[in-house]
Design a protein around this motif. Structure first.
Motif, PDB file in Angstrom:
ATOM      1  N   LYS A   2       0.837  -1.256  -0.119  1.00  0.00           N
ATOM      2  CA  LYS A   2       0.139   0.020  -0.075  1.00  0.00           C
ATOM      3  C   LYS A   2       0.914   1.367   0.083  1.00  0.00           C
ATOM      4  O   LYS A   2       1.803   1.400   0.532  1.00  0.00           O
ATOM      5  CB  LYS A   2      -0.817   0.027   1.146  1.00  0.00           C
ATOM      6  N   GLN A   4       2.169   4.831   1.427  1.00  0.00           N
ATOM      7  CA  GLN A   4       2.278   5.482   2.679  1.00  0.00           C
ATOM      8  C   GLN A   4       1.170   6.645   2.854  1.00  0.00           C
ATOM      9  O   GLN A   4       0.734   7.219   1.725  1.00  0.00           O
ATOM     10  CB  GLN A   4       3.436   5.843   2.896  1.00  0.00           C
ATOM     11  N   VAL A   5       0.881   6.895   3.954  1.00  0.00           N
ATOM     12  CA  VAL A   5      -0.187   7.603   4.102  1.00  0.00           C
ATOM     13  C   VAL A   5       0.253   9.237   3.686  1.00  0.00           C
ATOM     14  O   VAL A   5      -0.692   9.765   2.880  1.00  0.00           O
ATOM     15  CB  VAL A   5      -0.299   7.987   5.894  1.00  0.00           C
ATOM     16  N   ASN A   6       1.425   9.732   3.566  1.00  0.00           N
ATOM     17  CA  ASN A   6       1.731  10.844   3.232  1.00  0.00           C
ATOM     18  C   ASN A   6       1.606  10.895   1.646  1.00  0.00           C
ATOM     19  O   ASN A   6       1.218  12.184   1.234  1.00  0.00           O
ATOM     20  CB  ASN A   6       2.970  11.396   3.593  1.00  0.00           C
ATOM     21  N   GLU A   7       2.137   9.913   0.865  1.00  0.00           N
ATOM     22  CA  GLU A   7       1.857   9.777  -0.402  1.00  0.00           C
ATOM     23  C   GLU A   7       0.437   9.899  -0.735  1.00  0.00           C
ATOM     24  O   GLU A   7      -0.075  10.549  -1.788  1.00  0.00           O
ATOM     25  CB  GLU A   7       2.301   8.572  -0.882  1.00  0.00           C
ATOM     26  N   PRO A 107      -5.796   3.537   5.441  1.00  0.00           N
ATOM     27  CA  PRO A 107      -4.448   3.996   6.174  1.00  0.00           C
ATOM     28  C   PRO A 107      -4.541   5.539   6.566  1.00  0.00           C
ATOM     29  O   PRO A 107      -3.771   5.838   7.418  1.00  0.00           O
ATOM     30  CB  PRO A 107      -3.664   4.147   4.739  1.00  0.00           C
TER      31      PRO A 107
END
Length: 126
Positions: A2, A4-7, A107
């Motif tokens: 998955k 990443q959150v910031n992405e 996420p």
């Protein structure tokens, strides 16, 4: 793997208005580009399906529905037994319905969506 959150958050900022609508066949709900992106990177088609089913059932109470996904604090999780909740309101802070999720692999800690004219979208796409 998955994203990443910031992405994901970064990616979501690129959606304004929408060129394309996609449709959930059985529900006939349309959803915009930003949600298609989110569903792909976060593997959360369940979110689109769940929220459309419930938002559709609330349309007789409000033409405009805000949908807020929120991961609960550890304290609240222990107390309620839910990891997250989704709150449906009419855009004027009147809560129409609340759904708890015992477990979620979504996420992001929070996300707001709008449901209007049978279409699910990010606020920036409205």
């Amino acid at each position: 793997m998955k994203a990443q959150v910031n992405e994901i958050k970064e990616g979501l900022q690129h959606f304004h208005g929408t060129e394309m609508f996609y449709q959930i066949p059985l529900l006939r709900t349309r959803f915009a580009d930003g949600l298609k992106y989110l569903a792909n990177v976060a593997d959360c088609f369940w979110l689109i399906t769940d929220t459309s089913v419930i938002a559709k059932s609330l349309m007789n109470r409000s033409e405009f529905i805000t949908i807020d996904f929120k991961r609960l604090s550890e304290e609240k999780q222990d107390f309620t037994g839910y990891e997250a909740e989704i709150i449906y309101s009419d855009g004027n802070d009147n809560i129409l319905e609340k759904h708890g999720y015992r477990v979620t692999d979504f996420p992001l800690d929070e996300l707001r969506l709008f449901f209007v004219n049978d279409t699910l979208m990010l606020p920036s796409e409205y």
